[in-house]
Design an enzyme around this catalytic site. Structure first.
Site, short mmCIF file in Angstrom:
data_model
loop_
_atom_site.label_atom_id
_atom_site.label_comp_id
_atom_site.label_asym_id
_atom_site.label_seq_id
_atom_site.Cartn_x
_atom_site.Cartn_y
_atom_site.Cartn_z
N ASP A 44 0.82 -1.21 0.00
CA ASP A 44 0.00 0.00 0.00
C ASP A 44 0.85 1.26 0.00
O ASP A 44 2.00 1.26 0.46
CB ASP A 44 -0.89 0.04 1.24
CG ASP A 44 -2.26 -0.59 1.01
OD1 ASP A 44 -2.72 -0.58 -0.14
OD2 ASP A 44 -2.85 -1.09 1.98
N ARG B 266 -1.63 -0.61 -8.55
CA ARG B 266 -2.96 -0.16 -8.13
C ARG B 266 -2.95 1.37 -8.15
O ARG B 266 -2.23 1.99 -7.37
CB ARG B 266 -3.30 -0.68 -6.74
CG ARG B 266 -4.67 -0.18 -6.20
CD ARG B 266 -4.81 -0.44 -4.72
NE ARG B 266 -4.77 -1.85 -4.41
CZ ARG B 266 -4.46 -2.34 -3.21
NH1 ARG B 266 -4.15 -1.52 -2.21
NH2 ARG B 266 -4.46 -3.64 -3.01
N ARG C 163 -10.42 8.18 7.27
CA ARG C 163 -10.16 8.51 5.87
C ARG C 163 -11.37 8.24 5.00
O ARG C 163 -11.62 8.94 4.02
CB ARG C 163 -8.93 7.75 5.36
CG ARG C 163 -7.63 8.28 5.96
CD ARG C 163 -6.42 7.76 5.21
NE ARG C 163 -6.20 6.35 5.44
CZ ARG C 163 -5.54 5.85 6.47
NH1 ARG C 163 -5.03 6.64 7.40
NH2 ARG C 163 -5.35 4.55 6.59
#
Length: 314
Positions: free
Chosen positions: A140, A190, A294
């Site tokens: 990530d 991604r 978030r």
């Protein structure tokens, strides 16, 4: 569709995501639970596996994230690794399509803020177990201060794990260049818009500017040699991805859409019914607070839902 930057309270909510005092308050509120359950697939491994099984049965793929970030304790980093190893072992018993199962890692949860080598070796241990189990891994993205370190670790790991994926955030001004560098054979990128509070010196601030950057980056990835992963709920981006994939001669198996657990479920199902690959990002664990804030920051509708829950409870 409301974009990631259109919530006027976004900066305050993202700052709140890093506030231990507010975390203690919010996590005690009963009203929080109903909205958290919408975005987070439980706090335990059995709970997330139940959610994973339901998604797989619907024809969707999954990327499971054991929530946690900004670890400053080596023992906690080790515990995170063990949680991933246990999860990978559980996932390995599922009979699925070859690419259906994935885990997502935040390097800060593996000790990146303590020592780069610690995070590298912890990620290597997870990648080794995942490769043996037939499970993909994607690293990530976090805030921009970690980007150089994260991408350097990804490059190093890809020598041994060439299918290792990573995340690039279109709101960062550097990302188009990163897409060009990282879109080679067997790469898995991604592409998302971004969910952190970044300064104007490094990130686009306007919603249209972010969307335009996303489109430029997406075109680079579709014309590259890797496997683009289109992480967006925005109809404009979904339509553009299909058009750019067709222009680049890609079949439905040559890229995928990714969406968050609990968001646009009907659209996820529509894309699957249309023969597209759709992967759902499935977070779980007790450290859900930062992720939850978030999600509130991304869309005013989420915040209003939470506010109404608080009012009705009180």
């Amino acid at each position: 569709m409301t974009t990631v930057l259109s919530n006027p309270l976004r900066p305050a909510l993202l700052a709140a995501a890093r506030s231990p005092k507010l975390q203690a308050t919010v996590t005690r509120l009963r009203a929080t639970r109903s909205l958290v359950d919408r975005f987070v697939a439980g706090e335990s491994e059995p709970a997330v596996v139940t959610a994973v099984d339901a998604l797989l049965a619907s024809g969707r793929f999954v990327s499971v994230d054991y929530l946690g970030e900004d670890t400053t304790d080596r023992a906690q980093a080790t515990a995170t690794v063990q949680s991933y190893l246990s999860l990978i072992q559980r996932l390995s018993t599922r009979s699925t399509a070859e690419t259906a199962l994935e885990v997502s890692l935040k390097l800060s949860a593996l000790g990146q803020g303590i020592d780069r080598t610690l995070a590298l070796e912890n990620a290597r241990e997870i990648c080794t177990a995942a490769t043996a189990a037939g499970v993909w891994v994607t690293v990530d993205a976090e805030d921009h201060t970690t980007t150089d370190s994260t991408l350097s670790i990804v490059r190093e790991l890809r020598h041994d794990f060439p299918d290792l994926g990573t995340v690039l955030q279109a709101y960062l001004k550097r990302t188009e260049a990163d897409c060009r560098e990282l879109s080679g054979p067997r790469s898995r990128i991604r592409l998302c818009k971004g969910a952190y509070n970044e300064p104007a010196s490094v990130a686009f601030q306007g919603a249209r500017d972010v969307s335009d950057s996303y489109l430029r980056c997406l075109e680079v990835l579709m014309n590259g040699s890797g496997y683009p992963m289109v992480a967006s709920h925005d109809p404009e981006m979904i339509e553009a991805a299909e058009r750019l994939a067709a222009n680049a001669g890609r079949s439905a198996a040559d890229f995928e859409f990714q969406m968050l657990f609990g968001i646009r479920d009907q659209e996820q199902r529509r894309l699957v019914d249309a023969g597209k690959h759709v992967r759902v990002y499935v977070p779980y664990g007790e450290q859900w607070y930062g992720y939850f804030m978030r999600r509130l920051a991304e869309r005013p509708a989420n915040l209003m839902f939470f506010a109404r829950s608080l009012i009705s409870r009180n």
